[in-house]
Design a protein around this motif. Structure first.
Motif, PDB file in Angstrom:
ATOM      1  N   UNK A 317       0.828  -1.216   0.000  1.00  0.00           N
ATOM      2  CA  UNK A 317       0.000   0.000   0.000  1.00  0.00           C
ATOM      3  C   UNK A 317       0.855   1.256   0.000  1.00  0.00           C
ATOM      4  N   UNK A 318       1.921   1.233   0.810  1.00  0.00           N
ATOM      5  CA  UNK A 318       2.821   2.392   0.844  1.00  0.00           C
ATOM      6  C   UNK A 318       3.498   2.606  -0.507  1.00  0.00           C
ATOM      7  N   UNK A 319       3.912   1.493  -1.143  1.00  0.00           N
ATOM      8  CA  UNK A 319       4.555   1.613  -2.460  1.00  0.00           C
ATOM      9  C   UNK A 319       3.578   2.142  -3.500  1.00  0.00           C
ATOM     10  N   UNK A 320       2.345   1.616  -3.459  1.00  0.00           N
ATOM     11  CA  UNK A 320       1.329   2.100  -4.403  1.00  0.00           C
ATOM     12  C   UNK A 320       1.040   3.581  -4.181  1.00  0.00           C
ATOM     13  N   UNK A 321       0.921   3.965  -2.928  1.00  0.00           N
ATOM     14  CA  UNK A 321       0.680   5.391  -2.631  1.00  0.00           C
ATOM     15  C   UNK A 321       1.847   6.246  -3.093  1.00  0.00           C
ATOM     16  N   UNK A 322       3.073   5.742  -2.876  1.00  0.00           N
ATOM     17  CA  UNK A 322       4.248   6.506  -3.314  1.00  0.00           C
ATOM     18  C   UNK A 322       4.275   6.656  -4.829  1.00  0.00           C
ATOM     19  N   UNK A 323       3.965   5.558  -5.571  1.00  0.00           N
ATOM     20  CA  UNK A 323       3.947   5.629  -7.040  1.00  0.00           C
ATOM     21  C   UNK A 323       2.861   6.580  -7.529  1.00  0.00           C
ATOM     22  N   UNK A 324       1.692   6.516  -6.904  1.00  0.00           N
ATOM     23  CA  UNK A 324       0.617   7.432  -7.295  1.00  0.00           C
ATOM     24  C   UNK A 324       1.012   8.879  -7.038  1.00  0.00           C
TER      25      UNK A 324
END
Length: 491
Positions: A317-324
């Motif tokens: 989730x943190x990685x997805x949020x960072x990519x977004x």
């Protein structure tokens, strides 16, 4: 007879009518009858003229004695085309028109009849000559500038000078117009050149000023249009930034809700783990160590699996949020290169999105930390309860616990004891199976490998049991009791 009388009367009437028609003359409204052949006194004329003037009515004329002629009272026109010389010696060509007619009074009619009765077509020529002479005389006393600037003066003086002569001719002037003044030498044109140049200059200046004002108005209109376009773009960028900010917050609301929900799940799981630990504690009191160890191992494994799953989910989730957030920041940066104002708006939106992302990451990290803490706490409680249960079991029945430990590790103990006979090629037993049992018991209890293994297993236990025996003596006793009697000795 009556018929003859009637015929005579009719004939007489017809004759009278014919004679009346021959003798009666009527003057039209635009003419005057000049009757000559008898002495008559005309109205308004002092002396007898030898002719009679009749206007606007009928009169009887004696045929053969009197002669009736007509004098036109219509308007006549005479064109003026006179070459003159001004007081400056400049020749000019004056063109005009004179509109005249015979006067309506008897004197004027009498004067005109005496002069033009048989020459009415020559009236225009005579009038032209009269006005031409006076016009030359008047122009000779004027300058070109006076003629141009005060043409009314030229007209008035010419009319006044010709009035007396026209009156003698029995004519009146209805109108005199100077139509054109021509200058063969070009003096008038040269005279007008400075004024024409000034007018042309003023016209060019006015045109340039008008063009300047029009250009300023156009530029101002373009500036207002550009300003309106810029304001519209800024407002649209602001609205877009607000929409993107709201979208980012909405996108982060899901992960935040999931994290909060997961946190509640972890809390409930923790409570369940506590209840499970309590239940296992009760079961440990009944079943002693092994069942408690199995359940503790199961709890620890599940806790580790849940913790690893939650950590993986949080990291994903943190990685997805960072990519977004990175993609959003890159898109805002590219759009910002097109317009400075939009850059500021999108920068604010990116800041809001970053802030929301940070809050989401902080919430996720907090949830992950709480989950890990709760899992560690549950594991620690479970291990503490297991240790507590083991300690209680040792305190209540140490011999049973030792027996259980030795039973669980009996294969290792036997293997270690058998290693003492690993290098013996030949062994002679005098008392058969009983001798073999005694020898094996001595190998295990005389400080050998088996006894060392037993010491390691029982090192953490209490130093003495209820009978006052030490851990080593208890182990030796239990081993001696546990060794089965063997019929044969094997190498």
């Amino acid at each position: 007879m009556l018929i003859g009388i009637a015929g005579a009367v009719v004939a007489a009437i017809v004759v009278l009518i014919v004679l009346f028609k021959l003798m009666w003359r009527v003057a039209e409204p635009n003419e005057a009858l000049i009757i000559s052949g008898s002495k008559h006194r005309s109205e308004g004329v002092a002396d007898g003229l030898g002719f009679r003037i009749v206007t606007g009515r009928g009169t009887l004329v004696t045929p053969g004695v009197q002669v009736v002629r007509k004098l036109s009272l219509d308007l006549n026109e005479a064109d003026l085309d006179v070459e003159c010389v001004t007081s400056q010696g400049i020749p000019v060509h004056v063109k005009g028109v004179v509109i005249f007619k015979v006067g309506d009074d008897p004197v004027s009619i009498a004067n005109a009849a005496r002069r033009f009765l048989d020459q009415q077509k020559m009236m225009g020529h005579r009038v032209h000559n009269v006005f031409a002479g006076h016009l030359r005389s008047i122009v000779g006393g004027l300058t070109v500038e006076d003629m141009i600037r005060d043409r009314e003066r030229l007209t008035g003086e010419t009319r006044a000078a010709s009035g007396s002569e026209m009156e003698k001719l029995g004519l009146i002037i209805d109108s005199l117009q100077i139509q054109e003044i021509l200058d063969p030498t070009g003096y008038i044109q040269n005279l007008a050149a400075p004024h024409a140049a000034a007018v042309q200059r003023d016209a060019r200046i006015a045109a340039a000023e008008a063009d300047r004002r029009a250009t300023e108005a156009e530029q101002e209109a373009f500036a207002r249009k550009a300003e309106a376009t810029r304001n519209s773009g800024i407002q649209q960028a602001g609205y877009q930034a607000e929409m993107e900010t709201a979208t980012a917050r909405a996108m982060q609301a899901g992960p935040l809700a999931q994290a909060a929900s997961r946190q509640e799940v972890v809390v409930q799981e923790t409570k369940v783990a506590e209840l499970e630990a309590h239940r296992k504690e009760q079961q440990l009191q009944a079943d002693v160590r092994k069942p408690a160890d199995a359940r503790a191992y199961e709890t620890r494994t599940k806790a580790q699996a849940d913790r690893d799953a939650r950590i993986s989910a949080a990291e994903a989730l943190a990685r997805e949020t960072e990519l977004k957030a990175a993609a959003e920041a890159n898109r805002v940066k590219i759009a910002a290169n097109a317009e400075a104002e939009a850059t500021r708006a999108r920068g604010l939106a990116s800041a809001e999105a970053t802030k929301a992302t940070g809050q989401a990451e902080a919430a996720a990290a907090e949830a992950k930390g709480l989950a890990a803490a709760e899992a560690a706490r549950a594991l620690g409680l479970a291990e503490a309860e297991a240790i507590k249960a083991r300690a209680s079991a040792l305190a209540e029945n140490q011999e049973a616990v030792v027996a259980q430990q030795l039973a669980e590790n009996w294969p290792e103990i036997v293997r270690a004891g058998a290693e003492a006979f690993g290098n013996v090629e030949h062994m002679v037993l005098l008392n058969g199976a009983e001798g073999m049992g005694e020898m094996f018991a001595k190998a295990l209890t005389m400080g050998g490998t088996g006894l060392g293994l037993a010491r390691q297993l029982l090192g953490a236990m209490s130093p003495q049991n209820d009978a006052g025996e030490g851990a080593e003596q208890t182990a030796q006793r239990v081993v001696s009791q546990a060794i089965p009697v063997q019929d044969n000795a094997k190498d």
